[in-house]
Design a protein around this motif. Structure first.
Motif: not given
Length: 156
Positions: A57-68
């Motif tokens: 879940s952290t990995f997935t969230a970090l991908q989105r947070m990095e994209a933002q």
């Protein structure tokens, strides 16, 4: 008691989600951002542990947070497997509005409750957390102890 705690959690979570959404912050990102505002540059595993979120879940969230543009992830020169997470200026700037939203939810939730009642509730919840942590630690050390104790209590 667990039902009341769950209901209070749902209400405060719903109120915080709505306030965060107004600033473009996802609730799941808030959990990770809160940790990073305290300790920037954690590994993804450390961030997961401190936030109480699974690593996938952290990995997935970090991908989105990095994209933002909220975080960057960097492999460390001394350990190529280790990825550390750093806030960007944009991620750090979210702290003011996000903390303000959380404080607003607390004000709403605690309105009209006497300070002495809040103090008792706080002590009680902290004691409950400590009791449950001790129970979990005991179950980890002696997995069958909990079942055995329940069986003993059921005997006449």
């Amino acid at each position: 008691m667990a039902h009341l705690i769950k209901a209070a959690f749902r209400g405060t979570s719903r109120a915080l989600q709505a306030r965060l959404r107004a600033h473009g912050v996802q609730y799941g990102h808030w959990t990770l951002l809160r940790v990073l505002w305290q300790t920037d540059g954690l590994t993804q595993r450390q961030l997961s542990e401190q936030a109480g979120v699974t690593e996938p879940s952290t990995f997935t969230a970090l991908q989105r947070m990095e994209a933002q543009g909220y975080v960057t992830r960097q492999k460390m020169a001394d350990n190529a497997k280790q990825v550390r997470v750093f806030l960007t200026a944009k991620g750090a700037a979210l702290r003011t509005v996000s903390v303000s939203a959380a404080e607003d939810v607390n004000r709403v939730a605690l309105a009209g409750i006497a300070p002495q009642d809040l103090a008792v509730a706080r002590r009680t919840l902290l004691a409950m957390i400590a009791n449950l942590d001790a129970d979990a630690a005991s179950a980890d050390e002696h997995p069958r102890a909990g079942a055995r104790a329940r069986a003993d209590e059921a005997r006449p």
